[in-house]
Scaffold this active site. Sequence first.
Site, PDB file in Angstrom:
ATOM      1  N   HIS A  78       0.836  -1.211   0.000  1.00 35.12           N
ATOM      2  CA  HIS A  78       0.000   0.000   0.000  1.00 35.12           C
ATOM      3  C   HIS A  78       0.870   1.260   0.000  1.00 35.12           C
ATOM      4  O   HIS A  78       0.581   2.227  -0.717  1.00 35.12           O
ATOM      5  CB  HIS A  78      -0.944   0.022   1.198  1.00 35.12           C
ATOM      6  CG  HIS A  78      -1.907  -1.122   1.214  1.00 35.12           C
ATOM      7  ND1 HIS A  78      -2.721  -1.398   2.292  1.00 35.12           N
ATOM      8  CD2 HIS A  78      -2.192  -2.073   0.276  1.00 35.12           C
ATOM      9  CE1 HIS A  78      -3.463  -2.467   2.013  1.00 35.12           C
ATOM     10  NE2 HIS A  78      -3.156  -2.896   0.803  1.00 35.12           N
ATOM     11  N   ASP A 245      -3.054  -2.657  -5.195  1.00 26.67           N
ATOM     12  CA  ASP A 245      -2.032  -3.637  -4.821  1.00 26.67           C
ATOM     13  C   ASP A 245      -1.048  -3.874  -5.957  1.00 26.67           C
ATOM     14  O   ASP A 245       0.167  -3.948  -5.741  1.00 26.67           O
ATOM     15  CB  ASP A 245      -2.685  -4.975  -4.456  1.00 26.67           C
ATOM     16  CG  ASP A 245      -3.126  -5.054  -3.008  1.00 26.67           C
ATOM     17  OD1 ASP A 245      -2.775  -4.160  -2.214  1.00 26.67           O
ATOM     18  OD2 ASP A 245      -3.814  -6.033  -2.661  1.00 26.67           O
ATOM     19  N   HIS A 268      -0.304 -11.050  -5.201  1.00 23.09           N
ATOM     20  CA  HIS A 268       1.074 -10.655  -4.901  1.00 23.09           C
ATOM     21  C   HIS A 268       2.089 -11.627  -5.505  1.00 23.09           C
ATOM     22  O   HIS A 268       3.103 -11.213  -6.058  1.00 23.09           O
ATOM     23  CB  HIS A 268       1.279 -10.555  -3.395  1.00 23.09           C
ATOM     24  CG  HIS A 268       0.333  -9.615  -2.721  1.00 23.09           C
ATOM     25  ND1 HIS A 268       0.285  -8.273  -3.022  1.00 23.09           N
ATOM     26  CD2 HIS A 268      -0.614  -9.818  -1.767  1.00 23.09           C
ATOM     27  CE1 HIS A 268      -0.655  -7.689  -2.280  1.00 23.09           C
ATOM     28  NE2 HIS A 268      -1.214  -8.612  -1.519  1.00 23.09           N
TER      29      HIS A 268
END
Length: 307
Positions: A78, A245, A268
């Site tokens: 973030h 993200d 991720h």
Amino acid sequence: MLAQRTLKSLTKAVGVGLHSGQRVELTLRPAPPDSGIVFRRVDLPEPVDIVISPEAVTDTRLASTISSGSAKVHTVEHLMSACAGLGLDNLIIDITAEEVPILDGSASSFVFLLQSAGIALQDAPKRFVRILKPVEVREGEGANVKWARLSPYEGYKLSFEIDFDHPAVDSTGQRVEFDMGSGGYSRDIARARTFGFTKDVEMMRANGLALGGGLDNAIVMDDYKVLNSEGLRYNDEFVKHKILDAMGDLYLLGKPLLAAYSAFRSGHAMNNKLLRELQAHPEAYEIVTFDDEKSAPKGFSTLPRAW
């Protein structure tokens, strides 16, 4: 010249880690040209610097974790997204624990923090990674497929599609595209919060995760609905958080991209895999600068001006 950017002055924040629940202090400091973004664990007996890079990412379960030796910093995405949105190239981030504070669960608090410190232009050209050939990573088949791709584009845009079988998510937009050329990062993306499900929270907490999570820093859903009394900040907040993200994960490359990023059910792990795949194909990219900022792609020539 389109110049590199850092902060004008230092700024601080205090919060708790989403997963650790630990109190943590952040001090964000200006850094010299070409030094990149460095996380500094100042709570250790000897401070340890962790320079962002795809190789520094050592864990991608639920968040992006970077490491140097045994020193780690969890949940960097973030803050990194805010740095990407504001075009910051050089920054030292002192941190007193091993997880970045979650604050309100989005990037907007970090945007405010960075802008309040002021942004300074530096006497060095901003360096971009321009994509010349498509690079893609893919996993699974059929209903389980997920993928992420970088394609040539003279600018920076991201498109993302999610696929959650949940009434609260189904009723919102599950695909969104955002172009940095719009100049709307702070307005359209930064406020999108992380989200989770009550059915997962007990299991996560039993495993020492989500200890700092709650309705004030995440969208929380039961089997049917959003539990936050204020509802959603955007109609498509879930997928916009995935864009947020992705911007943070991709900024761990260490330089801004000139590319079109597109993804389906990525996260991720796949974002980091995509960066490593890019680095494995040097013919797929080049490093470029812009002597005249007016010749830079829209969205970079019009980044928020230095205060």
